[in-house]
Design a protein around this motif. Sequence first.
Motif, PDB file in Angstrom:
ATOM      1  N   THR A 175       0.830  -1.122  -0.123  1.00 37.02           N
ATOM      2  CA  THR A 175       0.019   0.112  -0.030  1.00 37.02           C
ATOM      3  C   THR A 175       0.990   1.352  -0.043  1.00 37.02           C
ATOM      4  O   THR A 175       2.100   1.245   0.259  1.00 37.02           O
ATOM      5  CB  THR A 175      -0.986  -0.063   1.123  1.00 37.02           C
ATOM      6  OG1 THR A 175      -1.891   1.140   1.179  1.00 37.02           O
ATOM      7  CG2 THR A 175       0.034   0.309   2.492  1.00 37.02           C
ATOM      8  N   GLY A 206      -1.042  13.171   5.570  1.00 40.62           N
ATOM      9  CA  GLY A 206      -2.075  14.123   5.714  1.00 40.62           C
ATOM     10  C   GLY A 206      -1.988  15.588   5.417  1.00 40.62           C
ATOM     11  O   GLY A 206      -0.708  16.044   5.234  1.00 40.62           O
ATOM     12  N   LYS A 242      -1.674  -2.861   8.609  1.00 47.59           N
ATOM     13  CA  LYS A 242      -1.893  -1.503   8.270  1.00 47.59           C
ATOM     14  C   LYS A 242      -2.425  -0.689   8.997  1.00 47.59           C
ATOM     15  O   LYS A 242      -2.022   0.653   9.503  1.00 47.59           O
ATOM     16  CB  LYS A 242      -2.737  -1.599   6.782  1.00 47.59           C
ATOM     17  CG  LYS A 242      -2.861  -0.177   6.031  1.00 47.59           C
ATOM     18  CD  LYS A 242      -3.439  -0.244   4.643  1.00 47.59           C
ATOM     19  CE  LYS A 242      -4.884  -0.671   4.841  1.00 47.59           C
ATOM     20  NZ  LYS A 242      -5.324  -0.731   3.302  1.00 47.59           N
ATOM     21  N   GLU A 243      -3.612  -1.012   9.891  1.00 46.78           N
ATOM     22  CA  GLU A 243      -4.271  -0.223  10.897  1.00 46.78           C
ATOM     23  C   GLU A 243      -3.256   0.258  11.868  1.00 46.78           C
ATOM     24  O   GLU A 243      -3.380   1.063  12.593  1.00 46.78           O
ATOM     25  CB  GLU A 243      -5.167  -0.943  11.315  1.00 46.78           C
ATOM     26  CG  GLU A 243      -6.387  -1.202  10.302  1.00 46.78           C
ATOM     27  CD  GLU A 243      -7.680  -2.167  11.046  1.00 46.78           C
ATOM     28  OE1 GLU A 243      -7.433  -2.305  12.087  1.00 46.78           O
ATOM     29  OE2 GLU A 243      -8.508  -2.535  10.078  1.00 46.78           O
ATOM     30  N   GLN A 267      -0.549   2.726  10.876  1.00 47.66           N
ATOM     31  CA  GLN A 267      -1.212   4.027  10.868  1.00 47.66           C
ATOM     32  C   GLN A 267      -1.389   4.342  12.206  1.00 47.66           C
ATOM     33  O   GLN A 267      -1.130   5.727  12.658  1.00 47.66           O
ATOM     34  CB  GLN A 267      -2.510   3.998  10.243  1.00 47.66           C
ATOM     35  CG  GLN A 267      -3.468   5.268  10.193  1.00 47.66           C
ATOM     36  CD  GLN A 267      -4.777   5.107   9.514  1.00 47.66           C
ATOM     37  OE1 GLN A 267      -5.575   3.982   9.878  1.00 47.66           O
ATOM     38  NE2 GLN A 267      -5.408   6.035   8.744  1.00 47.66           N
ATOM     39  N   HIS A 301      -0.169  11.949  10.936  1.00 48.10           N
ATOM     40  CA  HIS A 301      -1.396  11.387  10.684  1.00 48.10           C
ATOM     41  C   HIS A 301      -1.175  11.105   9.244  1.00 48.10           C
ATOM     42  O   HIS A 301      -0.857  11.631   8.284  1.00 48.10           O
ATOM     43  CB  HIS A 301      -2.416  12.495  10.789  1.00 48.10           C
ATOM     44  CG  HIS A 301      -2.737  12.543  12.362  1.00 48.10           C
ATOM     45  ND1 HIS A 301      -3.398  11.714  13.230  1.00 48.10           N
ATOM     46  CD2 HIS A 301      -2.127  13.673  13.233  1.00 48.10           C
ATOM     47  CE1 HIS A 301      -3.487  12.146  14.614  1.00 48.10           C
ATOM     48  NE2 HIS A 301      -2.539  13.107  14.538  1.00 48.10           N
ATOM     49  N   VAL A 302      -1.697   9.990   8.715  1.00 52.73           N
ATOM     50  CA  VAL A 302      -1.381   9.366   7.428  1.00 52.73           C
ATOM     51  C   VAL A 302      -2.625   8.661   7.302  1.00 52.73           C
ATOM     52  O   VAL A 302      -3.575   8.089   7.881  1.00 52.73           O
ATOM     53  CB  VAL A 302      -0.406   8.576   7.234  1.00 52.73           C
ATOM     54  CG1 VAL A 302       0.956   9.301   7.273  1.00 52.73           C
ATOM     55  CG2 VAL A 302      -0.353   7.252   8.005  1.00 52.73           C
ATOM     56  N   THR A 303      -3.029   8.396   6.000  1.00 51.60           N
ATOM     57  CA  THR A 303      -3.885   7.668   5.158  1.00 51.60           C
ATOM     58  C   THR A 303      -3.188   6.641   4.251  1.00 51.60           C
ATOM     59  O   THR A 303      -2.061   6.739   4.217  1.00 51.60           O
ATOM     60  CB  THR A 303      -5.147   8.220   4.639  1.00 51.60           C
ATOM     61  OG1 THR A 303      -4.843   8.868   3.741  1.00 51.60           O
ATOM     62  CG2 THR A 303      -5.998   9.011   5.511  1.00 51.60           C
ATOM     63  N   PHE A 304      -4.069   5.718   3.572  1.00 50.26           N
ATOM     64  CA  PHE A 304      -3.402   4.631   2.848  1.00 50.26           C
ATOM     65  C   PHE A 304      -4.204   4.632   1.675  1.00 50.26           C
ATOM     66  O   PHE A 304      -5.459   4.694   1.692  1.00 50.26           O
ATOM     67  CB  PHE A 304      -3.338   3.275   3.446  1.00 50.26           C
ATOM     68  CG  PHE A 304      -2.270   3.284   4.535  1.00 50.26           C
ATOM     69  CD1 PHE A 304      -1.079   3.158   4.560  1.00 50.26           C
ATOM     70  CD2 PHE A 304      -2.773   3.477   5.896  1.00 50.26           C
ATOM     71  CE1 PHE A 304      -0.332   2.923   5.479  1.00 50.26           C
ATOM     72  CE2 PHE A 304      -1.982   3.305   7.135  1.00 50.26           C
ATOM     73  CZ  PHE A 304      -0.655   3.240   6.863  1.00 50.26           C
ATOM     74  N   ARG A 305      -3.526   4.314   0.578  1.00 51.25           N
ATOM     75  CA  ARG A 305      -4.254   3.909  -0.697  1.00 51.25           C
ATOM     76  C   ARG A 305      -4.650   2.436  -0.454  1.00 51.25           C
ATOM     77  O   ARG A 305      -4.266   1.585   0.306  1.00 51.25           O
ATOM     78  CB  ARG A 305      -3.611   3.956  -1.887  1.00 51.25           C
ATOM     79  CG  ARG A 305      -3.025   5.480  -2.208  1.00 51.25           C
ATOM     80  CD  ARG A 305      -2.643   5.662  -3.675  1.00 51.25           C
ATOM     81  NE  ARG A 305      -2.101   7.169  -3.771  1.00 51.25           N
ATOM     82  CZ  ARG A 305      -1.151   7.574  -4.306  1.00 51.25           C
ATOM     83  NH1 ARG A 305      -0.519   6.680  -5.225  1.00 51.25           N
ATOM     84  NH2 ARG A 305      -0.788   8.979  -4.583  1.00 51.25           N
ATOM     85  N   GLU A 306      -5.522   2.040  -1.658  1.00 56.35           N
ATOM     86  CA  GLU A 306      -6.108   0.645  -1.441  1.00 56.35           C
ATOM     87  C   GLU A 306      -4.943  -0.405  -1.662  1.00 56.35           C
ATOM     88  O   GLU A 306      -3.742  -0.274  -2.249  1.00 56.35           O
ATOM     89  CB  GLU A 306      -6.933   0.424  -2.718  1.00 56.35           C
ATOM     90  CG  GLU A 306      -7.775  -0.980  -3.089  1.00 56.35           C
ATOM     91  CD  GLU A 306      -8.328  -1.182  -4.161  1.00 56.35           C
ATOM     92  OE1 GLU A 306      -8.956  -2.342  -4.267  1.00 56.35           O
ATOM     93  OE2 GLU A 306      -8.417  -0.106  -4.967  1.00 56.35           O
TER      94      GLU A 306
END
Length: 667
Positions: free
Chosen positions: A348, A353, A408-409, A412, A422-427
């Motif tokens: 991923t 952020g 992945k969680e 994060q 703070h981050v998010t992830f792509r699929e």
Amino acid sequence: MHLLNLGILAHVDAGKTSLTERLLHSAGVIDEIGSVDDGSTRTDTLALERQRGITIKSAVVSFPVDDVTVNLIDTPGHPDFIAEVERVLGVLDGAVLVVSAVEGVQPQTRVLMRTLQRLRIPTLLFVNKIDRRGARHDELLREISERLRAAVVPMGSAEDIGTPAAGFLPGLDPGAAAVLADHDDALLAAYVENTVSYDLLRTALAAQTRRALVHPVYFGSAITGAGVDALIIGIKELLPAAEGDPQGPLSGTVFKVERGPAGEKVAYARMFSGTLRTRDRITFGEAGEEGKVTAISVFDHGTDIGTDSVPAGRIGRLWGLGEIRIGDAIGAPRKAYEHFFAPPTLETVVVPGPDADRRALHLALTRLAEQDPLIGLRHDEVRQETAVSLYGEVRQETAVSLYGEVQKEVIQATLADEFGVHVTFRETTPLCIERPVGTGAAAEFIKKDENPFLATVGLRIAPAPVGSGVRFALEVELGAMPYAFFKAVEDTVRETLGQGLHGWRVTDCVVTMTRSGYWPRQSHAHQGFDKSMSSTGADFRALTPLVLVEALRRAGSQVHEPMHRFRVEAPADTLGALLPVLAAVRAVPGTTETQGALCVLEGVVPAAQVHGLERQLPGLTRGEGEWESDFDHYAPVAHGTVPERARTDHNPLNRKEYLLNVTRRVG
């Protein structure tokens, strides 16, 4: 003093950490048993572990059993953190595999047992939770024997199983002699003559357990303490003590790295030979790096204490080795670091952020990679994101290799809680590889055909057997130019193969250097070194990617996707609903076996489909289906569009773009 380095392993929620707490309490190390639910256990020290009630990082704690000091290593049970377990296995003298008396043999139980047997690590089994409703005894023993394919010896029987009053009555099972006689001719003769004594039986049991031929089974409860005293006796009497000569040559292995309160690197190492002391200057790692040990602590009575040395057999925490990495050998290598479990098959991209500090994110991810090298960071710091100008805005991305969504969680949450990023992830996407399909060759010569580098490099790439990795060979004489130039070519070849024609890592190939040439060091009279007339390593590092990708282009490459071998156990009457779903995601059923009202289906499925299937299974099987899968092999992508991965290098596939990035000029 005898030492024993003991691993506690299990499928998630089998009660492994609770058993660790009970062992520490029984040994007198702690006065009160911690609770996983309350986040008060001794080994789950991370805030995230306490919040989620799962073990994420391995932890070491020590307790005494009479004259034996046990270094107990608590490991994660969730399959997403299997890399933590892998690093621990190489330093163990023995293991306890925990099985739930209610859930029985679960997918991760089988994966762990197969690996323990392959590595021949002496293992005891502890069937936990006998006080819970639904706990089983005889049926579960058969399940353990059949599904784990293990020779087991019950060490007693459970009483009032499935009730709060459940207990364990120690005593060798009458059938133990028959199991042990399979590996002991003297015992077999005594068994036939009906003259087997308890002492002979117990001696044979200890010997065969230490050789990992049989596995004693204890029943009990970590919560009530039932059966734990018997298990402790088994740990002391049946598992082998740590070996190693404290006076021998220095040899150890690093299995964990963490950061201390001041940000200093702390390495956990098992010593197999010799004695490591503070202020010793040692070599470590494949490159033979050097460092000075500034402080040492060892584990004793539930804590770690400072000391001046760590001898063979013990586990020590080491300070001062700033460049040390997980898997590094200290002193003489004991054996090459090897992977016992499958590699990550998912990837991923981390998306910062809006207010994220990119430098802080880079540092945080680098720190995480120190503690878990298999997350495989890929930093994209060169891709042009805009076409407005040639040197437009640069997008900095980091791709992370994964075992699963829970990992992945956790990444994060760790970035947010520990680093404030703070981050998010792509699929999440499957992590493919490329393999060459033919043989291709290319060469570039000094000052010919617009080669701007003072280097001649010729390379040929050819397929190699599956699983062989990358091999570099020479068809030119090693003395034809300085060794540093050959080394620059080899290192660059391996780095460049990290991204093939479609962007995936290229493996299972042989790269042969067929041409070489350089300009010797030149200088004018009374002047210094003249770079314009002299080759340097930078010339070879810059030219090699162009030659290699051209050779690979001529050879061609094929993308292979990761495939998992799966096993589904479900009611037979749900097979009609299950099979069309499997077919829709390109699963290939292998064998189907009916066991009464149940059906067991095995086959292979693309790794990208596993998570979705796991979520659909309860609805397809009335909640009665059981799914287990693990990586099996890579298979050519035969359906749909060939997956591409965006490049994170200077893109040697595009000569003009590459030269603009590397030299700021073309030819």
